[in-house]
Design a protein around this motif. Sequence first.
Motif, mmCIF file in Angstrom:
data_model
loop_
_atom_site.group_PDB
_atom_site.id
_atom_site.type_symbol
_atom_site.label_atom_id
_atom_site.label_comp_id
_atom_site.label_asym_id
_atom_site.label_seq_id
_atom_site.Cartn_x
_atom_site.Cartn_y
_atom_site.Cartn_z
ATOM 1 N N THR A 80 46.283 52.437 36.291
ATOM 2 C CA THR A 80 45.423 51.228 36.358
ATOM 3 C C THR A 80 45.850 50.315 35.050
ATOM 4 O OG1 THR A 80 43.670 51.809 37.854
ATOM 5 C CG2 THR A 80 43.525 49.691 36.707
ATOM 6 N N GLU A 122 45.973 46.770 34.668
ATOM 7 C CA GLU A 122 45.084 45.828 34.261
ATOM 8 C C GLU A 122 44.464 45.438 35.560
ATOM 9 O OE1 GLU A 122 47.016 42.370 32.861
ATOM 10 O OE2 GLU A 122 48.962 43.077 33.969
ATOM 11 N N TRP A 123 43.324 44.725 35.654
ATOM 12 C CA TRP A 123 42.554 44.170 36.693
ATOM 13 C C TRP A 123 41.911 42.879 36.288
ATOM 14 C CZ3 TRP A 123 37.116 43.959 37.219
ATOM 15 C CH2 TRP A 123 36.367 44.664 36.291
ATOM 16 N N SER A 157 41.969 41.488 41.891
ATOM 17 C CA SER A 157 43.312 42.036 41.806
ATOM 18 C C SER A 157 43.516 42.920 40.681
ATOM 19 C CB SER A 157 44.182 40.806 41.311
ATOM 20 O OG SER A 157 43.847 39.602 42.341
ATOM 21 N N VAL A 158 44.335 43.968 41.037
ATOM 22 C CA VAL A 158 44.576 45.192 40.292
ATOM 23 C C VAL A 158 46.267 45.291 40.174
ATOM 24 C CG1 VAL A 158 44.182 47.712 39.849
ATOM 25 C CG2 VAL A 158 42.419 46.236 41.176
ATOM 26 N N LEU A 213 39.564 50.781 46.401
ATOM 27 C CA LEU A 213 38.933 50.284 45.158
ATOM 28 C C LEU A 213 37.534 50.620 45.153
ATOM 29 C CD1 LEU A 213 39.045 48.322 42.647
ATOM 30 C CD2 LEU A 213 38.306 46.620 44.033
ATOM 31 N N TYR A 263 45.283 43.693 46.000
ATOM 32 C CA TYR A 263 44.111 42.683 45.955
ATOM 33 C C TYR A 263 43.147 43.023 46.983
ATOM 34 C CZ TYR A 263 46.445 40.909 50.288
ATOM 35 O OH TYR A 263 47.107 40.664 51.227
ATOM 36 N N VAL A 289 36.583 49.215 37.477
ATOM 37 C CA VAL A 289 36.947 49.447 38.894
ATOM 38 C C VAL A 289 37.682 50.845 38.778
ATOM 39 C CG1 VAL A 289 37.699 47.330 39.708
ATOM 40 C CG2 VAL A 289 39.454 48.542 38.280
ATOM 41 N N LEU A 312 40.322 53.284 41.271
ATOM 42 C CA LEU A 312 41.206 53.525 42.659
ATOM 43 C C LEU A 312 41.049 54.995 43.081
ATOM 44 C CD1 LEU A 312 44.198 51.240 41.328
ATOM 45 C CD2 LEU A 312 42.058 50.606 42.546
#
Length: 242
Positions: free
Chosen positions: A47, A49-50, A58-59, A76, A115, A128, A130
Motif C-alpha cells: 500500500t 498511499e491512501w 482511494s488506495v 479493504l 477506490y 486501512v 488490504l
Amino acid sequence: MHKLVVGALALVLTGLLTTGCSTIRAQVDGSTRSDSTPIEVAPVLETAEWAVNDGLVSVMVRNDDSRVLRTATVALQGVDADGVLVGVWDTDTMAGESACCTVLGLEPGEQFGLYFAVGPQAERIADVELSFSEISWAKADAEPAEPVAAAVPQDTMLGPDRTVVVARVETGEQAVPRALVQAVLRGRSGKLIAVVTGRWSCFAAGEDRRIRMELFQRVPVGTGVDTVTIDRLDTGPQPTCP
C-alpha cells in the motif's frame, strides 16, 4: 473395563492439550514452527498511499515483485483511531462493481489505483488494510506487454456534486475492444485525493478519442490530474465493434 478406557482417553487428551498447544497455536497463526513464532509472509502488493475524500476511499498499491501481476481481487478493511473495525468493502459491498476492486496487468515497480465508495463512515477510517484473492502472476521471465494505447489528461471540471476528467486516448496499430482507463487526482501539494476508473469499448486502430471520466464526489479546489493510464481488458464478454 469401560472405566479403564475412559481413563486412558482422558490421559491422552491431557497430553495433547499440554504438549501440543504450541503446535496448534502455530497452525492457527499460519506457521508450521513449533515455537509459536509466526512466519512473515510478504503482502501481494504494498500500500503506497491512501486517502478519504467525500465518502470515497482511494488506495494506491505498488508491485514490488519481479513478476507482472495479471490480476488480483482486493478487499479493504478500515479501522478507526482506536483500532475498531469500521467495515470491510469489496466487490460484493460495491454491488458487484469489479472495476473498483480489481488490479489488472501491474508491472514490477508500477502502481495501480483502487477506490471504495464507503459513504459518510469513511471519515472514521484512520488506517486501512488490504487482502487479496483470485491472484494470478505472469512468469518471472515473461516479456513486458507492449502498450496498446496511450491516455493523456486534457481537462478537469469541478462541480458541486461531481468531478469530470477529460482525457485523450490514442490507440496504436491494433484495435482495443475493451479498455480500463484510470485517472489519479492529486491536490496542489501532491497529496492523493481520489482515483477515477471507468471502462470503454471499441477503440479502433489508430483512433484519437476524447473520453469523459466522471467521479460522483466533490474534490478540493486546485485538484488536478496526476496520471491517466489505459489497460486492455481481454477477459469477460467482448463487445461487437464496427
